[in-house]
Design a protein around this motif. Structure first.
Motif, PDB file in Angstrom:
ATOM      1  N   HIS A  80       0.846  -1.196   0.000  1.00  0.00           N
ATOM      2  CA  HIS A  80       0.000   0.000   0.000  1.00  0.00           C
ATOM      3  C   HIS A  80       0.876   1.237   0.000  1.00  0.00           C
ATOM      4  O   HIS A  80       2.080   1.143   0.152  1.00  0.00           O
ATOM      5  N   PHE A  81       0.252   2.387  -0.201  1.00  0.00           N
ATOM      6  CA  PHE A  81       0.965   3.641  -0.010  1.00  0.00           C
ATOM      7  C   PHE A  81       0.173   4.452   0.995  1.00  0.00           C
ATOM      8  O   PHE A  81      -1.017   4.217   1.198  1.00  0.00           O
ATOM      9  N   ALA A  82       0.848   5.396   1.645  1.00  0.00           N
ATOM     10  CA  ALA A  82       0.209   6.177   2.707  1.00  0.00           C
ATOM     11  C   ALA A  82       0.265   7.660   2.388  1.00  0.00           C
ATOM     12  O   ALA A  82       1.265   8.152   1.877  1.00  0.00           O
ATOM     13  N   ILE A  83      -0.838   8.326   2.705  1.00  0.00           N
ATOM     14  CA  ILE A  83      -0.929   9.777   2.582  1.00  0.00           C
ATOM     15  C   ILE A  83      -1.177  10.325   3.975  1.00  0.00           C
ATOM     16  O   ILE A  83      -2.069   9.862   4.682  1.00  0.00           O
ATOM     17  N   ARG A  84      -0.383  11.309   4.375  1.00  0.00           N
ATOM     18  CA  ARG A  84      -0.563  11.955   5.685  1.00  0.00           C
ATOM     19  C   ARG A  84      -1.681  12.988   5.555  1.00  0.00           C
ATOM     20  O   ARG A  84      -1.675  13.796   4.635  1.00  0.00           O
ATOM     21  N   VAL A  85      -2.642  12.927   6.465  1.00  0.00           N
ATOM     22  CA  VAL A  85      -3.740  13.896   6.510  1.00  0.00           C
ATOM     23  C   VAL A  85      -3.603  14.734   7.773  1.00  0.00           C
ATOM     24  O   VAL A  85      -2.939  14.329   8.729  1.00  0.00           O
ATOM     25  N   ASN A  86      -4.249  15.894   7.798  1.00  0.00           N
ATOM     26  CA  ASN A  86      -4.068  16.775   8.950  1.00  0.00           C
ATOM     27  C   ASN A  86      -5.070  16.529  10.064  1.00  0.00           C
ATOM     28  O   ASN A  86      -4.840  16.962  11.185  1.00  0.00           O
ATOM     29  N   ASP A  87      -6.185  15.845   9.788  1.00  0.00           N
ATOM     30  CA  ASP A  87      -7.192  15.642  10.821  1.00  0.00           C
ATOM     31  C   ASP A  87      -7.812  14.255  10.665  1.00  0.00           C
ATOM     32  O   ASP A  87      -8.581  14.011   9.743  1.00  0.00           O
ATOM     33  N   TYR A  88      -7.480  13.372  11.570  1.00  0.00           N
ATOM     34  CA  TYR A  88      -7.948  11.985  11.510  1.00  0.00           C
ATOM     35  C   TYR A  88      -9.467  11.903  11.610  1.00  0.00           C
ATOM     36  O   TYR A  88     -10.121  11.251  10.785  1.00  0.00           O
ATOM     37  N   LYS A  89     -10.037  12.557  12.609  1.00  0.00           N
ATOM     38  CA  LYS A  89     -11.486  12.488  12.841  1.00  0.00           C
ATOM     39  C   LYS A  89     -12.263  13.038  11.646  1.00  0.00           C
ATOM     40  O   LYS A  89     -13.234  12.431  11.196  1.00  0.00           O
ATOM     41  N   GLU A  90     -11.831  14.153  11.112  1.00  0.00           N
ATOM     42  CA  GLU A  90     -12.487  14.755   9.951  1.00  0.00           C
ATOM     43  C   GLU A  90     -12.417  13.813   8.748  1.00  0.00           C
ATOM     44  O   GLU A  90     -13.391  13.645   8.016  1.00  0.00           O
ATOM     45  N   THR A  91     -11.263  13.186   8.546  1.00  0.00           N
ATOM     46  CA  THR A  91     -11.080  12.247   7.437  1.00  0.00           C
ATOM     47  C   THR A  91     -11.995  11.041   7.606  1.00  0.00           C
ATOM     48  O   THR A  91     -12.651  10.604   6.656  1.00  0.00           O
ATOM     49  N   LEU A  92     -12.070  10.511   8.806  1.00  0.00           N
ATOM     50  CA  LEU A  92     -12.940   9.370   9.093  1.00  0.00           C
ATOM     51  C   LEU A  92     -14.405   9.720   8.831  1.00  0.00           C
ATOM     52  O   LEU A  92     -15.138   8.949   8.206  1.00  0.00           O
ATOM     53  N   GLU A  93     -14.823  10.892   9.267  1.00  0.00           N
ATOM     54  CA  GLU A  93     -16.207  11.338   9.033  1.00  0.00           C
ATOM     55  C   GLU A  93     -16.494  11.486   7.539  1.00  0.00           C
ATOM     56  O   GLU A  93     -17.573  11.131   7.076  1.00  0.00           O
ATOM     57  N   TRP A  94     -15.525  12.004   6.781  1.00  0.00           N
ATOM     58  CA  TRP A  94     -15.687  12.161   5.333  1.00  0.00           C
ATOM     59  C   TRP A  94     -15.877  10.800   4.659  1.00  0.00           C
ATOM     60  O   TRP A  94     -16.751  10.636   3.806  1.00  0.00           O
ATOM     61  N   LEU A  95     -15.066   9.831   5.035  1.00  0.00           N
ATOM     62  CA  LEU A  95     -15.188   8.494   4.444  1.00  0.00           C
ATOM     63  C   LEU A  95     -16.540   7.866   4.781  1.00  0.00           C
ATOM     64  O   LEU A  95     -17.186   7.266   3.924  1.00  0.00           O
ATOM     65  N   LYS A  96     -16.976   8.013   6.023  1.00  0.00           N
ATOM     66  CA  LYS A  96     -18.287   7.485   6.420  1.00  0.00           C
ATOM     67  C   LYS A  96     -19.397   8.168   5.648  1.00  0.00           C
ATOM     68  O   LYS A  96     -20.330   7.514   5.160  1.00  0.00           O
ATOM     69  N   HIS A  97     -19.328   9.490   5.517  1.00  0.00           N
ATOM     70  CA  HIS A  97     -20.334  10.263   4.783  1.00  0.00           C
ATOM     71  C   HIS A  97     -20.460   9.777   3.337  1.00  0.00           C
ATOM     72  O   HIS A  97     -21.543   9.729   2.773  1.00  0.00           O
ATOM     73  N   ASN A  98     -19.323   9.415   2.732  1.00  0.00           N
ATOM     74  CA  ASN A  98     -19.299   8.950   1.348  1.00  0.00           C
ATOM     75  C   ASN A  98     -19.414   7.437   1.226  1.00  0.00           C
ATOM     76  O   ASN A  98     -19.238   6.894   0.150  1.00  0.00           O
ATOM     77  N   GLN A  99     -19.704   6.773   2.348  1.00  0.00           N
ATOM     78  CA  GLN A  99     -19.912   5.324   2.395  1.00  0.00           C
ATOM     79  C   GLN A  99     -18.735   4.547   1.790  1.00  0.00           C
ATOM     80  O   GLN A  99     -18.906   3.593   1.041  1.00  0.00           O
ATOM     81  N   ILE A 100     -17.525   4.982   2.156  1.00  0.00           N
ATOM     82  CA  ILE A 100     -16.305   4.311   1.701  1.00  0.00           C
ATOM     83  C   ILE A 100     -15.908   3.281   2.752  1.00  0.00           C
ATOM     84  O   ILE A 100     -15.672   3.621   3.912  1.00  0.00           O
ATOM     85  N   GLU A 101     -15.849   2.018   2.342  1.00  0.00           N
ATOM     86  CA  GLU A 101     -15.423   0.956   3.257  1.00  0.00           C
ATOM     87  C   GLU A 101     -13.998   1.241   3.714  1.00  0.00           C
ATOM     88  O   GLU A 101     -13.131   1.619   2.925  1.00  0.00           O
ATOM     89  N   HIS A 102     -13.748   1.055   5.003  1.00  0.00           N
ATOM     90  CA  HIS A 102     -12.432   1.350   5.556  1.00  0.00           C
ATOM     91  C   HIS A 102     -12.217   0.562   6.842  1.00  0.00           C
ATOM     92  O   HIS A 102     -13.154   0.024   7.411  1.00  0.00           O
ATOM     93  N   LYS A 103     -10.954   0.513   7.265  1.00  0.00           N
ATOM     94  CA  LYS A 103     -10.581  -0.036   8.570  1.00  0.00           C
ATOM     95  C   LYS A 103      -9.851   1.067   9.314  1.00  0.00           C
ATOM     96  O   LYS A 103      -8.813   1.545   8.858  1.00  0.00           O
ATOM     97  N   ALA A 104     -10.394   1.468  10.453  1.00  0.00           N
ATOM     98  CA  ALA A 104      -9.789   2.532  11.248  1.00  0.00           C
ATOM     99  C   ALA A 104      -8.954   1.931  12.369  1.00  0.00           C
ATOM    100  O   ALA A 104      -9.358   0.955  13.000  1.00  0.00           O
ATOM    101  N   ASN A 105      -7.813   2.525  12.606  1.00  0.00           N
ATOM    102  CA  ASN A 105      -6.916   2.083  13.663  1.00  0.00           C
ATOM    103  C   ASN A 105      -6.384   3.328  14.390  1.00  0.00           C
ATOM    104  O   ASN A 105      -5.258   3.745  14.162  1.00  0.00           O
ATOM    105  N   PRO A 106      -7.223   3.936  15.242  1.00  0.00           N
ATOM    106  CA  PRO A 106      -6.824   5.192  15.872  1.00  0.00           C
ATOM    107  C   PRO A 106      -5.674   5.057  16.866  1.00  0.00           C
ATOM    108  O   PRO A 106      -4.963   6.027  17.115  1.00  0.00           O
ATOM    109  N   ASP A 107      -5.484   3.868  17.420  1.00  0.00           N
ATOM    110  CA  ASP A 107      -4.453   3.667  18.438  1.00  0.00           C
ATOM    111  C   ASP A 107      -3.358   2.729  17.948  1.00  0.00           C
ATOM    112  O   ASP A 107      -2.919   1.837  18.662  1.00  0.00           O
ATOM    113  N   SER A 108      -2.912   2.939  16.722  1.00  0.00           N
ATOM    114  CA  SER A 108      -1.913   2.069  16.121  1.00  0.00           C
ATOM    115  C   SER A 108      -0.626   2.054  16.934  1.00  0.00           C
ATOM    116  O   SER A 108      -0.210   3.068  17.496  1.00  0.00           O
TER     117      SER A 108
END
Length: 135
Positions: A80-108
């Motif tokens: 995989h490749f990784a992109i750094r985002v500035n706000d985890y919670k905002e990004t997670l909410e955006w993916l949920k809003h757009n119904q994008i399947e994902h796996k969240a790991n907030p405490d990696s």
């Protein structure tokens, strides 16, 4: 003892991904991930280039008629490749809003929060951010 290299690495310039449907991939990377398309040379095959952040890094999409490697769901141990985002919670909410399947790991164990998702051709993407309290 290893001999000192005669070149210096400055960073990753680009990552290239195989896609099968360019317009579908462009909609995903522009509308969901939020990348901006940049000029691409007039190659004899279809594709698209995107700026990733402001430091010159790029994502290159290359149309390929063959199959992609993945048939299963999101596997965080797969390439995989990784992109750094500035706000985890905002990004997670955006993916949920757009119904994008994902796996969240907030405490990696890595020390930064991670979200893994698939693009339309099943390429794995990691979105990560500095660990933020109350995630």
């Amino acid at each position: 003892m290893m001999e000192k290299r005669s070149f210096r690495i400055e960073g990753i310039h680009h990552v290239s991904l195989i896609v099968t449907d360019l317009e579908r991939a462009k909609r995903f990377y522009e509308n969901i991930i939020g990348l901006t398309e940049i000029q691409r040379p007039a190659f004899d095959f279809p594709g698209a280039w995107y700026a990733v952040g402001g430091s010159g890094q790029q994502l290159h999409l290359i149309v390929h008629e063959g199959e992609t490697l993945r048939t299963r769901g999101i596997d965080t141990r797969d390439g995989h490749f990784a992109i750094r985002v500035n706000d985890y919670k905002e990004t997670l909410e955006w993916l949920k809003h757009n119904q994008i399947e994902h796996k969240a790991n907030p405490d990696s164990i890595t020390g930064f929060a991670q979200i893994f998702l698939l693009d339309p051709d099943r390429n794995i993407i990691e979105l990560n951010a500095e660990h933020q309290p109350d995630v």
